[in-house]
Design an enzyme around this catalytic site. Structure first.
Site, PDB file in Angstrom:
ATOM      1  CE1 TYR A 142      -3.632   2.586   0.635  1.00  0.00           C
ATOM      2  CE2 TYR A 142      -2.303   3.330   2.490  1.00  0.00           C
ATOM      3  CZ  TYR A 142      -3.370   3.517   1.627  1.00  0.00           C
ATOM      4  OH  TYR A 142      -4.155   4.644   1.752  1.00  0.00           O
ATOM      5  CG  ASP A 237       5.845   3.848   0.621  1.00  0.00           C
ATOM      6  OD1 ASP A 237       6.170   4.619   1.550  1.00  0.00           O
ATOM      7  OD2 ASP A 237       4.661   3.608   0.310  1.00  0.00           O
ATOM      8  CE  LYS A 265       1.322   5.006   8.205  1.00  0.00           C
ATOM      9  NZ  LYS A 265       1.281   4.148   7.062  1.00  0.00           N
TER      10      LYS A 265
HETATM   11  C1  LIG Z   1       0.606   4.653   5.703  1.00  0.00           C
HETATM   12  C2  LIG Z   1       1.317   4.424   4.441  1.00  0.00           C
HETATM   13  C3  LIG Z   1       1.181   5.292   3.347  1.00  0.00           C
HETATM   14  C4  LIG Z   1       0.183   6.412   3.322  1.00  0.00           C
HETATM   15  O1  LIG Z   1       0.440   7.393   4.262  1.00  0.00           O
HETATM   16  P1  LIG Z   1      -0.752   8.395   4.690  1.00  0.00           P
HETATM   17  O2  LIG Z   1      -0.087   9.356   5.620  1.00  0.00           O
HETATM   18  O3  LIG Z   1      -1.807   7.535   5.331  1.00  0.00           O
HETATM   19  O4  LIG Z   1      -1.241   9.029   3.449  1.00  0.00           O
HETATM   20  C5  LIG Z   1       1.999   5.096   2.252  1.00  0.00           C
HETATM   21  N1  LIG Z   1       2.877   4.086   2.216  1.00  0.00           N
HETATM   22  C6  LIG Z   1       3.022   3.225   3.237  1.00  0.00           C
HETATM   23  C7  LIG Z   1       4.034   2.136   3.142  1.00  0.00           C
HETATM   24  C8  LIG Z   1       2.241   3.346   4.380  1.00  0.00           C
HETATM   25  O5  LIG Z   1       2.356   2.462   5.371  1.00  0.00           O
END
Ligand SMILES: *Cc1c(COP(=O)(O)O)cnc(C)c1O
Length: 426
Positions: A142, A237, A265
């Site tokens: 994701y 990511d 995060k």
């Molecule tokens: C949480 C997450 C996102 C999205 O971040 P948001 O701040 O919720 O938009 C993208 N990539 C990864 C790997 C994530 O865990």
């Protein structure tokens, strides 16, 4: 009726599904989500006065624990100086320097407001610098909810992606190709065929959005080599793994140098922050240094940078990750023993303070198809049993759990005691 039930009923009238992000609604496990009134350290307290030991950690950011005094003080001090200026600040420079200090592959960085914004912007930049349009992502990873990334596999291996949500244009989905995670031959075959058209490959270096799925030994190195052979940019990511699996993220842990990194995060310390960065040559293409447009009214917000800086300062203290790792091991081993003693087939996975638990007979889970073989009914009984025992786990088999530094041995042992009792009733 509990206050949470009353609030959820009110919320459902006026907020879609009663929540502002889908997984909060408990749809896959059923039941009413507790509405949270406050949090402190490792614990959440709901509006009915029940307290839970929290292993969601706001889905990753809360690595130093909730309402850490140093983070709260930094936010309060920043608030008193004004909440937003729409002009540059010293704290943005300091946070950029702190990020670069942790991740040598990042020579320049741009702050945004969410992980979604970071990945979306990184894709635009990758397309701009390569002059190519296709993107490769892996099923079960994701990367936020931008159109290009809300895509799933079409029929057949490595076909054009199809929208995974109504509203995503088919043409946009077609420019994202999807492959299974941990399958290097599939990637090599795709690149041999269409490498010249592919701008970038985006991957979670530890997959945390299909449960917790680890990269196979050599997999990430294999991605790096394959990208180099075909002039494809490698985007790690690290929105979840950055400052989580190690101070320098998964790229430090596994020794991979990505072309672009996306963050979120933990760097916001619980406030809305994202970031993307990479080499100077690539990042200087971003406006206003270069032609690739990307902007944000609240980007680099003073409260968010204060919370992020305070958090990075705490995690940079010597021994932080070693202690967190030891506690995480104590927790996951304890839970695994409890389930084994009760005869419940399961597979625990963990990297640092990220952990997963699959109710499965499998001895390995390497991709989404394998994760999806798990016993969801058993997970739901586990989830509700633990919640009733005061342990707040992510309400889905396909999420990752997180520890914080506030989870001390006493908290962990209380969790293991609860796991023992719940496991017997599964
Ligand atoms: C949480 C997450 C996102 C999205 O971040 P948001 O701040 O919720 O938009 C993208 N990539 C990864 C790997 C994530 O865990």
């Amino acid at each position: 009726m509990t206050r949470s039930e009353t609030l959820f009923n009110r919320a459902r009238q006026i907020i879609p599904g009663g929540v502002n992000s889908p997984v909060r609604a408990f749809k896959s496990v059923g039941g009413i989500p507790p509405f949270i009134a406050s949090a402190q350290g490792a614990c959440l307290t709901d509006v009915d006065g029940r307290t839970y030991i929290d292993y969601v950690g706001s889905w990753g950011p809360m690595i130093v624990g909730h309402a850490h005094p140093a983070v709260v003080a930094a936010i309060q001090a920043a608030t008193a100086r004004g909440t937003s200026f729409g002009a540059p600040t010293e704290a943005e420079v300091q946070l950029a320097e702190a990020i670069i200090d942790c991740m040598p592959a990042i020579e320049m960085v741009r702050l945004v407001n969410s992980g979604t914004e970071a990945t979306m912007s990184a894709l635009r930049l990758a397309r701009a610098v390569t002059g190519r349009e296709l993107i490769v992502k892996f099923t079960g990873c994701y990367h936020g909810h931008s159109d290009s990334l809300l895509v799933e596999a079409g029929s057949g291996a490595a076909t054009f992606g199809v929208p995974s949500s109504p509203g995503v244009p088919r043409a946009t989905a077609h420019s994202t190709l999807t492959l299974p995670y941990n399958d290097l031959p599939a990637l090599q075959a795709l690149l041999a065929q269409r490498g010249q058209e592919i701008a970038a490959l985006i991957v979670e270096p530890v997959a945390g959005n299909m449960g917790c799925v680890l990269p196979l030994p050599g997999y990430l190195q294999g991605l790096r080599t394959a990208c180099d052979q075909h002039g494809v940019l490698l985007i790690l990511d690290e929105v979840m793994t950055g400052f989580r699996v190690a101070r320098g993220g998964a790229q430090a842990l596994y020794g991979i140098r990505p072309d672009l990194t996306t963050l979120g995060k933990v760097i916001g310390g619980g406030l809305p922050v994202g970031a993307y960065g990479g080499s100077r040559a690539i990042m200087e293409q971003i406006s206003p240094a270069g032609p690739v447009y990307q902007a944000g009214t609240l980007s680099g917000n003073p409260l968010a940078t204060a919370a992020g800086l305070a958090t990075l300062e705490i995690i940079s203290q010597p021994g932080f990750y070693e202690t967190l790792e030891a506690r995480s091991q104590r927790l996951t081993e304890g839970i695994s023993w409890a389930l084994t003693a009760a005869g419940i087939p399961h597979l625990g996975t963990r990297v640092g303070s990220m952990f997963g638990l699959f109710f499965t007979h499998r001895t390995r889970v390497d991709n989404f198809a394998e994760a999806a073989e798990s016993d969801l009914n058993c997970f739901n009984r586990w989830f509700h049993g633990m919640l009733a025992a005061g342990i707040y786990l992510a309400p889905s088999q396909y999420e990752t759990g997180f520890l914080s530094m506030a989870h001390d041995d006493a908290i962990i042992d209380r969790t293991i005691d609860a796991a023992r009792a719940v496991a017997k009733g599964l």
